[in-house]
Design an enzyme around this catalytic site. Sequence first.
Site, mmCIF file in Angstrom:
data_model
loop_
_atom_site.group_PDB
_atom_site.id
_atom_site.type_symbol
_atom_site.label_atom_id
_atom_site.label_comp_id
_atom_site.label_asym_id
_atom_site.label_seq_id
_atom_site.Cartn_x
_atom_site.Cartn_y
_atom_site.Cartn_z
ATOM 1 C CB THR A 45 -16.662 -2.197 -1.815
ATOM 2 O OG1 THR A 45 -17.787 -1.728 -2.567
ATOM 3 C CG2 THR A 45 -16.389 -1.229 -0.663
ATOM 4 C CD GLU A 76 -6.904 2.760 -4.633
ATOM 5 O OE1 GLU A 76 -7.293 2.970 -5.784
ATOM 6 O OE2 GLU A 76 -5.930 3.314 -4.102
ATOM 7 C CB SER A 88 -0.896 0.049 1.240
ATOM 8 O OG SER A 88 -1.816 -0.991 1.231
ATOM 9 C CG ASP A 121 -21.411 -5.274 -3.203
ATOM 10 O OD1 ASP A 121 -21.170 -6.338 -3.815
ATOM 11 O OD2 ASP A 121 -21.956 -5.246 -2.087
HETATM 12 C C1 LIG Z 1 -6.660 1.107 5.393
HETATM 13 C C2 LIG Z 1 -7.323 2.090 4.480
HETATM 14 C C3 LIG Z 1 -6.554 2.981 3.747
HETATM 15 C C4 LIG Z 1 -7.167 3.938 2.928
HETATM 16 N N1 LIG Z 1 -6.373 4.832 2.246
HETATM 17 C C5 LIG Z 1 -6.975 5.850 1.564
HETATM 18 C C6 LIG Z 1 -6.172 6.879 0.959
HETATM 19 O O1 LIG Z 1 -4.938 6.841 1.008
HETATM 20 N N2 LIG Z 1 -6.817 7.906 0.335
HETATM 21 C C7 LIG Z 1 -8.176 7.984 0.266
HETATM 22 O O2 LIG Z 1 -8.680 8.958 -0.311
HETATM 23 N N3 LIG Z 1 -8.971 7.018 0.809
HETATM 24 C C8 LIG Z 1 -8.392 5.959 1.467
HETATM 25 N N4 LIG Z 1 -9.174 4.979 2.062
HETATM 26 C C9 LIG Z 1 -10.625 5.118 2.012
HETATM 27 C C10 LIG Z 1 -11.311 4.115 1.094
HETATM 28 O O3 LIG Z 1 -11.063 4.400 -0.244
HETATM 29 C C11 LIG Z 1 -12.819 4.132 1.460
HETATM 30 O O4 LIG Z 1 -12.914 3.490 2.723
HETATM 31 C C12 LIG Z 1 -13.655 3.413 0.417
HETATM 32 O O5 LIG Z 1 -13.794 4.212 -0.741
HETATM 33 C C13 LIG Z 1 -15.066 3.098 0.950
HETATM 34 O O6 LIG Z 1 -15.646 4.225 1.527
HETATM 35 P P1 LIG Z 1 -16.314 4.129 2.979
HETATM 36 O O7 LIG Z 1 -15.379 3.473 3.901
HETATM 37 O O8 LIG Z 1 -16.811 5.499 3.302
HETATM 38 O O9 LIG Z 1 -17.546 3.153 2.790
HETATM 39 P P2 LIG Z 1 -18.980 3.510 2.172
HETATM 40 O O10 LIG Z 1 -18.830 4.214 0.867
HETATM 41 O O11 LIG Z 1 -19.812 4.160 3.214
HETATM 42 O O12 LIG Z 1 -19.544 2.042 1.876
HETATM 43 C C14 LIG Z 1 -20.068 1.206 2.921
HETATM 44 C C15 LIG Z 1 -20.731 0.003 2.246
HETATM 45 O O13 LIG Z 1 -21.792 0.438 1.414
HETATM 46 C C16 LIG Z 1 -21.654 -0.127 0.115
HETATM 47 N N5 LIG Z 1 -22.179 0.817 -0.889
HETATM 48 C C17 LIG Z 1 -21.894 2.132 -1.028
HETATM 49 N N6 LIG Z 1 -22.572 2.642 -2.076
HETATM 50 C C18 LIG Z 1 -23.269 1.616 -2.625
HETATM 51 C C19 LIG Z 1 -24.146 1.490 -3.764
HETATM 52 N N7 LIG Z 1 -24.417 2.532 -4.561
HETATM 53 N N8 LIG Z 1 -24.671 0.277 -4.016
HETATM 54 C C20 LIG Z 1 -24.396 -0.790 -3.237
HETATM 55 N N9 LIG Z 1 -23.577 -0.743 -2.163
HETATM 56 C C21 LIG Z 1 -23.023 0.449 -1.871
HETATM 57 C C22 LIG Z 1 -20.154 -0.363 -0.062
HETATM 58 O O14 LIG Z 1 -19.907 -1.384 -1.032
HETATM 59 C C23 LIG Z 1 -19.778 -0.806 1.364
HETATM 60 O O15 LIG Z 1 -20.044 -2.177 1.509
HETATM 61 C C24 LIG Z 1 -8.584 3.983 2.829
HETATM 62 C C25 LIG Z 1 -9.352 3.056 3.555
HETATM 63 C C26 LIG Z 1 -8.739 2.112 4.363
HETATM 64 C C27 LIG Z 1 -9.583 1.129 5.118
#
Ligand SMILES: Cc1cc2nc3c(=O)[nH]c(=O)nc-3n(C[C@H](O)[C@H](O)[C@H](O)COP(=O)(O)OP(=O)(O)OC[C@H]3O[C@@H](n4cnc5c(N)ncnc54)[C@H](O)[C@@H]3O)c2cc1C
Length: 346
Positions: free
Chosen positions: A327, A325, A53, A329
């Site tokens: 999920t 990057e 990463s 789904d």
């Molecule tokens: C260890 C780690 C490092 C990271 N590093 C970075 C980084 O360097 N820079 C950065 O910018 N981000 C970073 N991230 C953030 C990461 O990209 C986000 O966590 C990711 O985009 C998901 O966003 P969220 O956690 O808000 O989940 P959410 O978007 O809230 O999603 C929660 C759930 O809802 C589902 N969901 C959401 N929308 C829909 C839909 N339309 N239909 C069906 N299901 C849906 C998703 O699949 C998931 O299961 C990092 C995350 C982690 C855990």
Amino acid sequence: MRADALPVDLVRELGELGCFGSTLEGYGCAGLNNVAYGLLCQELERGDSGIRSFVSVQSSLVMYPIYTFGSEAQKDRWLPAMARGEKIGCFGLTEHDYGSNPSGMTTRARKDGGSYVLNGAKMWITNGSIADVAIVWARTDEGIRGFLVEKGTPGFTTNDVKGKFSMRTSVTSELVFEECRIPEENLLPKTDGLKSPLLCLDQARYGIAWGAIGAAMDCYDAALRFAQKRVQFSRPIGGYQMVQRKLVDMVNEITKAQLLCLQLGRLKDLNRLKHTQVSMAKMNNVHMALQIARLARDVLGAAGITDEYPVIRHMCNLESVSTYEGTYDIHALIIGRDITGLDAFE
Ligand SMILES: Cc1cc2nc3c(=O)[nH]c(=O)nc-3n(C[C@H](O)[C@H](O)[C@H](O)COP(=O)(O)OP(=O)(O)OC[C@H]3O[C@@H](n4cnc5c(N)ncnc54)[C@H](O)[C@@H]3O)c2cc1C
């Protein structure tokens, strides 16, 4: 890994090995082809997802946007030092309320004379508190643009995420901007809307698809060795058909994932790789690696829950890799839109 910290001494070594920005040409970068870069990610993640990463963020999410959207002065200032591992970068796109849907971001950059003034916060940012420079995506009057925000700029603070059971070798932070004034020269001049950060994510996802294979390989390897030695009912468990089936499924899936990535790497070298194909590899390979980690954990029995073996660590790490990057789904929706012509996001 037990220390819950990035082994910082590795950063310079990775730089000496040419691991940072390795597909870029010039600026002290190695100029590798995309298959070689993929193999590099595979081998790094065979060690630990957090190390891969680090390399992905530095290379695909910081050096790539500076190289692609930056001015010559920005490239000269940052790329050679980042290639050597002397400077560290991070990429701030996700916000507390906008993860899968970054188009809703609320971080704003207001033009004020020869500066921009940033307000907002980014969340879950890899390398956040240790980065010398953050690439921050913010809303402006001309749409979403990227900015270089240097460590120590007044109004820019970071808070590390504590208590992670995943990615313990990686620093994850919140970035906070309060009336943070940055010079106009720190705007990445060629950024133009959300498509700019999405292009960066596409680069990183390609490396992730390869990297996940490495984690799966290490789990398979641990399970195979264990199964050859562990005796139950007077025989090594590897001699039982059901255990062999698990090991065979692992090696089959690893081989298929490698072939998928190899083909994508060749297409990428020809500039013919589509973002939907990268989505397919990211969702397939990370899902595959998680399944293999869980199967390997099962083969190890109780021993599989300790860090004497690498499996549970990979398994927990892969939970993050699965979420960041895009999920499973979200990538399914991207591919679904491509094959049906119907958009399920709206
Ligand atoms: C260890 C780690 C490092 C990271 N590093 C970075 C980084 O360097 N820079 C950065 O910018 N981000 C970073 N991230 C953030 C990461 O990209 C986000 O966590 C990711 O985009 C998901 O966003 P969220 O956690 O808000 O989940 P959410 O978007 O809230 O999603 C929660 C759930 O809802 C589902 N969901 C959401 N929308 C829909 C839909 N339309 N239909 C069906 N299901 C849906 C998703 O699949 C998931 O299961 C990092 C995350 C982690 C855990």
